[in-house]
Design an enzyme around this catalytic site. Structure first.
Site, PDB file in Angstrom:
ATOM      1  N   THR A  58      34.265   0.934   1.033  1.00  0.00           N
ATOM      2  CA  THR A  58      35.401   0.596   0.277  1.00  0.00           C
ATOM      3  C   THR A  58      35.897   1.803  -0.640  1.00  0.00           C
ATOM      4  O   THR A  58      34.792   2.687  -0.844  1.00  0.00           O
ATOM      5  CB  THR A  58      35.315  -0.737  -0.594  1.00  0.00           C
ATOM      6  OG1 THR A  58      34.247  -0.227  -1.656  1.00  0.00           O
ATOM      7  CG2 THR A  58      34.852  -1.940   0.160  1.00  0.00           C
ATOM      8  N   ASP A  59      37.040   1.989  -0.792  1.00  0.00           N
ATOM      9  CA  ASP A  59      37.288   2.898  -1.895  1.00  0.00           C
ATOM     10  C   ASP A  59      36.616   2.240  -3.242  1.00  0.00           C
ATOM     11  O   ASP A  59      36.423   1.047  -3.165  1.00  0.00           O
ATOM     12  CB  ASP A  59      38.961   3.137  -2.139  1.00  0.00           C
ATOM     13  CG  ASP A  59      39.317   4.357  -2.846  1.00  0.00           C
ATOM     14  OD1 ASP A  59      38.481   4.770  -3.644  1.00  0.00           O
ATOM     15  OD2 ASP A  59      40.368   4.797  -2.752  1.00  0.00           O
ATOM     16  N   TRP A  60      36.476   3.156  -4.249  1.00  0.00           N
ATOM     17  CA  TRP A  60      35.645   2.594  -5.418  1.00  0.00           C
ATOM     18  C   TRP A  60      36.341   1.293  -6.117  1.00  0.00           C
ATOM     19  O   TRP A  60      37.629   1.681  -6.533  1.00  0.00           O
ATOM     20  CB  TRP A  60      35.535   3.515  -6.200  1.00  0.00           C
ATOM     21  CG  TRP A  60      33.994   4.336  -5.951  1.00  0.00           C
ATOM     22  CD1 TRP A  60      33.064   4.379  -6.936  1.00  0.00           C
ATOM     23  CD2 TRP A  60      33.394   4.963  -4.920  1.00  0.00           C
ATOM     24  NE1 TRP A  60      32.157   4.996  -6.505  1.00  0.00           N
ATOM     25  CE2 TRP A  60      32.219   5.366  -5.312  1.00  0.00           C
ATOM     26  CE3 TRP A  60      34.054   5.059  -3.447  1.00  0.00           C
ATOM     27  CZ2 TRP A  60      31.364   5.896  -4.138  1.00  0.00           C
ATOM     28  CZ3 TRP A  60      33.295   5.438  -2.605  1.00  0.00           C
ATOM     29  CH2 TRP A  60      31.927   5.978  -2.872  1.00  0.00           C
TER      30      TRP A  60
ATOM     31  N   GLY B   7      37.373  -0.966  -4.408  1.00  0.00           N
ATOM     32  CA  GLY B   7      38.654  -1.655  -3.527  1.00  0.00           C
ATOM     33  C   GLY B   7      37.964  -2.891  -2.691  1.00  0.00           C
ATOM     34  O   GLY B   7      38.832  -3.252  -1.851  1.00  0.00           O
TER      35      GLY B   7
END
Length: 806
Positions: free
Chosen positions: A228-230, A232
C-alpha cells in the site's frame, strides 16, 4: 508455493504479523524462522533513508545520496540505456544504505498540468513512460534489490488523493492509465508494486479485484509483492483478498487482528493468507541476498558525473532566436535570477533527497568560460514583489550583451499532497522579465520546473533553455549547454499548451468532493491536441539542437519501419526519431496519432545512419470493451516518423489484418469522442461510454461523517467542536501563507485538511487505533461527551494491552 516448508511452521498470528510493517519503513521479522525485516525507502531519483525520526513527508533529513534528475526530467532524454545506468547507480546506493526496496519510479500519466506530483512522473504518453521506467527498473534490480513502481493506478490528482473516487471507462483505463504499468510488469519484471490511495470506479485500488487480480495477477502474470501507499489501507481483509501483501506503515498489530479474525471466522481462507505470505517471503529472501557481501561505500564522484550526464541529455532547448546560443566567448553576460544563486533541482515531499554535493551556478561561472559581469537576484523566491531588486537587475543588464535569466517554480508550488493553483510563473518573475526586456532584449531564460508552465512572455526572450529539475549536477550541465560544450538533445515528454483552458481535462479537474470524472477519455496530451486541431506552444516530442537533421528513405513492412537520418549541420549532435501510428478508418474512435516507438541516434557532422524501429504487440492494438480484450482493427495505417508529434518528416501506409472483433461502439451515440473534441462531454454521453450510471460527485451532507470522509468535511459536521476545529485549520493555513510559511501551510493541506479520518489510525504508527477513532467520529457527529468518554476508555485499554504484551 515456493516457501511452503517455512509457512507450515508458522502460527496464524505470525503469518498475519508479516502483512503489515514493523515500523514506518521496515517489515516485520520472525527471528526463530530466520525471517529478517526488509527496509523500504523513498527513491524515485535518489535514496531517501532518514537517519533520525522517520516520516513520510520529507521533514527530517536523510543520509546523503546522489540526487539525480527527476523522472519528468529524465523522460526528456528519451534514452533508455542512460535510464538503465541511472537505475544501476540507484541500486548500488540502495545496497550501501541497506535498502531492500526502492520506492520508485512513479509512472502515473500527466493527465493535467496542475497535478502537484507531475515532477515525479515521466510523461503524458504511456508508451514513453513505460519504456523509460522499465529501463530504470532493470538497472535498479540488476543490483539484487527491488524497485517499486507506483502508484497503481489512475492517481491523477493530489487533492483528496486518499479518498477521491476516479471514474474512468475501461478502454481509457487500459490504453492510457495501465499501459505503462503493463510494460513495466512484463518487460522489467518489477518485484514490487505500490497501490495508489484513490478509489477506482467505486473501490479502493488495493481492494479492487478487477485491477489487482483480473488484470495484474491473471492477465499480466505478476507474481511480485503489492504494498500500500503509506496509510493507504482501508479494509485490510479486502486488500488481502485482492492480493495486497503488505500494508505500510505499522498499525501496531491492529490490522493483524482483523486478518486473524477473518481467517478464524471463514471470511477469508488461510490459503489466501499463505499465498500472500509466500510472495512476501520471496521478496524478502531475494533482496536479502544482495547484502551477503554488501558494499560499504559508492563512488560519489562517479555517480555525480552520471547525474550530470543525465541532466545534459535531458535539457531541452525550446527557443534560439538569432542563434544567440551557444554563447560567444566575447559576449558580456549578466546573470540574473534567484535560481542561479540557489538552484531548484528537485521536487518536494517524500522524494526529497539530501545530495552528496550540490553544484552552484555562480561558483561555476568562472570555469565555464562565460564572461560574467555580475549577478543580481532580481526577484524573491516565493513571490514577494520588490521593485528594488528589479531596478538593480536592470542596471546590471544595461551593461551586458546577453542576459541569462534564471526563472522557474519554487519548491512549495510543486509538492506532494496538493495540486497547483495555476500553470503560470509567479508575477514577480514576469515583472522582472518585462523590465529587463525594455533595457536589453538579448535575454536567454533558463527555466526550472517539474511541470508545464504557460509562457505568454515567450516573445520577450530570444533563448529558452528548460532544465526541468536537473538534480545535484544540473547547474554545470546547463552551463555546458549554454556554452556549447554540450549540444542539447532533450525533447519534451509532455505538450505545452498556450493556455491552461486549452488542456483537455480542464473542465473535469480536479474532483473536489466525492469523485473525479475522466470525461476526456483517451484524449489526453497530444492525443487531444493533434486530433482536435488545438494549437500548442510546444508540441510533445519537441526540442531544438545546435545542428540540423534530415530524414529520408522510409521503408515499411510488417516487421517495422526503416529510414535514414543525416546530420546536415556543422556540430555533432543527437536526434530523437519518433514513430507515430494512426489508423485511416473511422469505425472506432482513435487519436490522430500515437507514439509507438523511438530511437535516439548520435551523429557526426555529415554522417548518415540507417535506423530501424520495430513494431511490437502495442503498435496497432486497441482495447475492445465488447470482447474485453485487446484487438486489432483491420485497416490501412499511416506510419509516421517525426521530429515531434507536430513535425512529421516521413510517412507511409501499411495495411494490417484485423482480429475480427465486433465494433465496440455506436458512432452516433458518442459524437464528442469520434470528433476528438471532448471539452464539454455531456453526462449522458459519458455514461454511454462508461456503460453505467455516473455516481453523484457531491458529498451527502445529511449523513454522519465516517472513516473515509476527510477532515475538510468537518465544515458540515453536526458537532460544533468539529466545525470550530475546521475553522481553526483554515485560519492556520491562511495565516501561515500570510507570514510566508508556505511549506508549513502546504503540510496542513496535505496531512490534515485532505486526510480521511481513518488516516489518524493508519498513519500514526499505533498511537491511535480504530476504536479510538470511533470516539472521535462521535464527537464530530455531535456527541461530544459520549465520544470523549469513548476515546479515553479505548486509549486506556490500548495502553493496558500494550503493557501486558511487553
Amino acid at each position: 508455493m515456493k516457501h511452503k516448508d517455512i509457512i507450515d511452521q508458522m502460527t496464524l498470528e505470525e503469518k498475519a504479523s508479516l502483512m503489515s510493517g514493523k515500523d514506518f519503513w521496515q517489515t516485520m521479522d520472525i527471528g526463530r524462522l530466520g525471517i529478517k525485516s526488509i527496509f523500504l525507502a523513498d527513491g524515485p531519483h535518489g535514496i531517501r533513508k532518514q537517519a533520525a525520526a522517520a516520516d513520510h513527508l520529507g521533514l527530517n533529513p536523510s543520509i546523503p545520496a546522489t540526487s539525480f534528475p527527476t523522472a519528468a526530467t529524465v523522460a526528456n532524454s528519451w534514452n533508455m540505456k542512460l535510464g538503465r545506468k541511472m537505475g544501476e547507480y540507484l541500486g548500488e546506493e540502495a545496497i550501501v544504505q541497506k535498502v531492500n526496496v526502492l520506492l520508485g519510479p512513479g509512472i502515473n500519466m500527466k493527465r493535467n498540468p496542475l497535478a502537484g506530483r507531475n515532477f515525479e512522473y515521466f510523461s503524458e504518453d504511456p508508451y514513453l513512460a513505460g519504456k523509460m521506467a522499465s529501463s530504470m527498473i532493470k538497472g535498479i534490480q540488476s543490483q539484487g534489490i527491488s524497485a517499486c513502481v507506483k502508484h497503481f493506478a489512475v492517481n491523477s490528482q493530489e487533492e483528496r488523493r486518499m479518498s477521491i473516487d476516479t471514474i474512468v471507462d475501461e478502454r481509457t483505463l487500459r490504453e492510457i492509465y495501465l499501459t505503462a504499468f503493463e510494460i513495466v510488469v512484463k518487460e522489467s519484471q518489477t518485484k514490487t508494486l505500490m497501490s495508489s490511495y484513490n478509489l477506482l470506479n467505486g473501490t479502493y485500488t488495493n481492494e479492487n479485484t478487477h485491477l489487482m487480480r483480473d488484470i495484474l495477477r491473471d492477465e499480466w502474470n505478476y507474481d511480485g509483492v503489492v504494498v500500500t501507499d503509506w496509510g493507504g489501507s482501508n479494509d485490510r481483509v479486502a486488500g488481502l483478498k485482492a492480493g495486497n501483501e503488505l500494508e505500510m506503515p505499522t498499525t501496531a498489530g491492529e490490522t493483524n487482528k482483523d486478518i486473524i479474525q477473518a481467517v478464524k471466522s471463514g471470511k477469508i481462507k488461510e490459503q489466501v493468507l499463505d499465498e500472500n505470505v509466500d510472495r512476501l517471503l520471496e521478496l524478502n529472501f531475494i533482496t536479502e541476498e544482495a547484502f551477503e557481501h554488501p558494499k560499504k561505500q559508492f563512488d560519489m564522484e562517479g555517480h555525480h558525473q552520471l547525474a550530470q550526464k543525465v541532466a545534459e541529455e535531458s535539457i531541452v532547448l525550446l527557443k534560439n532566436e538569432d542563434n544567440l546560443l551557444p554563447l560567444k566567448k566575447d559576449k558580456k553576460v549578466a546573470v540574473i535570477g534567484e535560481f542561479a544563486r540557489e538552484a531548484r533541482y528537485q521536487g518536494a515531499g517524500s522524494s526529497i533527497v539530501n545530495p552528496t554535493k550540490l553544484e552552484n551556478t555562480l561558483e561555476l561561472l568562472a570555469e565555464s568560460g562565460i564572461n560574467n559581469i555580475g549577478f543580481e537576484q532580481g526577484f524573491n523566491r516565493y513571490g514577494k514583489k520588490s521593485q528594488r531588486k528589479i531596478d538593480k537587475a536592470c542596471a546590471l543588464a544595461k551593461d551586458a550583451d546577453v542576459v541569462l535569466l534564471y526563472i522557474g517554480l519554487d519548491e512549495v508550488t510543486e509538492a506532494e499532497g496538493l495540486d497547483r493553483e495555476n500553470i503560470k510563473l509567479p508575477e514577480n518573475q514576469i515583472d522582472l522579465l518585462n523590465a529587463l526586456y525594455e533595457i536589453n532584449p538579448n535575454i536567454v531564460a533558463i527555466l526550472s520546473s517539474g511541470a508545464v508552465v504557460e509562457m505568454p512572455w515567450i516573445d520577450k526572450v530570444k533563448g529558452l533553455v528548460h532544465g526541468y529539475l536537473s538534480g545535484q549536477a544540473g547547474a554545470k550541465a546547463i552551463l555546458r549547454v549554454l556554452t556549447g560544450d554540450i549540444n542539447p538533445s532533450g525533447k519534451l515528454a509532455e505538450s505545452y499548451p498556450l493556455h491552461y483552458e486549452d488542456t483537455p481535462a480542464h473542465h473535469y479537474f480536479p474532483g473536489k468532493e466525492v469523485s473525479v470524472e475522466h470525461r476526456e477519455g483517451i484524449f489526453i496530451g497530444y492525443r487531444y491536441y493533434d486530433t482536435a486541431n488545438v494549437n500548442v506552444l510546444f508540441p510533445f516530442g519537441y526540442g531544438l539542437s545546435y545542428t540540423t537533421f534530415a530524414y529520408s528513405n522510409i521503408e515499411v513492412d510488417q516487421e517495422g519501419v526503416t529510414f535514414n537520418i543525416t546530420n546536415t549541420g556543422s556540430r555533432a549532435g543527437a536526434e530523437i526519431a519518433q514513430l507515430y501510428v494512426g489508423t485511416q478508418s473511422d469505425l472506432i474512435f482513435r487519436p490522430k496519432k500515437e507514439l509507438k516507438g523511438f530511437n535516439k541516434v548520435y551523429l557526426q557532422p555529415g554522417e548518415t545512419k540507417t535506423i530501424t524501429i520495430p513494431f511490437d504487440d502495442k503498435t496497432f492494438r486497441y482495447f475492445n470493451v465488447k470482447t474485453n480484450q485487446w484487438e486489432i482493427e483491420e485497416a490501412d495505417y499511416e506510419i509516421m516518423i517525426g521530429a515531434s508529434s507536430a513535425d512529421i518528416q516521413l510517412n507511409s501506409t501499411l495495411f494490417v489484418e484485423g482480429s475480427g472483433a465486433p465494433l465496440p461502439y455506436e458512432k452516433n451515440k458518442l459524437p464528442s469522442y469520434y470528433s476528438g473534441k471532448i471539452n464539454n462531454v455531456s453526462l449522458e454521453e459519458f455514461e454511454t461510454l462508461l456503460e453505467r450510471k455516473v455516481p453523484d460527485s457531491r458529498w451527502d451532507r445529511s449523513k454522519p461523517l465516517g472513516y473515509n470522509d476527510t477532515i475538510a468535511q468537518c465544515q458540515y459536521a453536526k458537532g460544533g467542536f468539529a466545525r470550530f476545529a475546521f475553522k481553526l485549520i483554515k485560519f492556520s493555513h491562511w495565516f501561515l501563507r500570510k507570514i510566508g510559511k508556505r511549506s508549513t501551510a502546504n503540510l496542513i493541506m496535505m496531512s490534515v485538511y485532505h486526510m480521511p479520518f481513518r488516516g489518524m489510525a493508519r498513519m500514526t504508527g499505533g498511537m491511535m487505533n480504530m476504536p479510538m477513532l470511533d470516539g472521535i467520529l462521535m464527537i464530530v457527529n455531535g456527541h461530544f461527551f459520549k465520544g470523549a468518554k469513548h476515546v479515553l476508555s479505548e486509549r486506556r485499554q490500548m495502553l493496558k494491552a500494550a503493557k501486558g504484551n511487553n
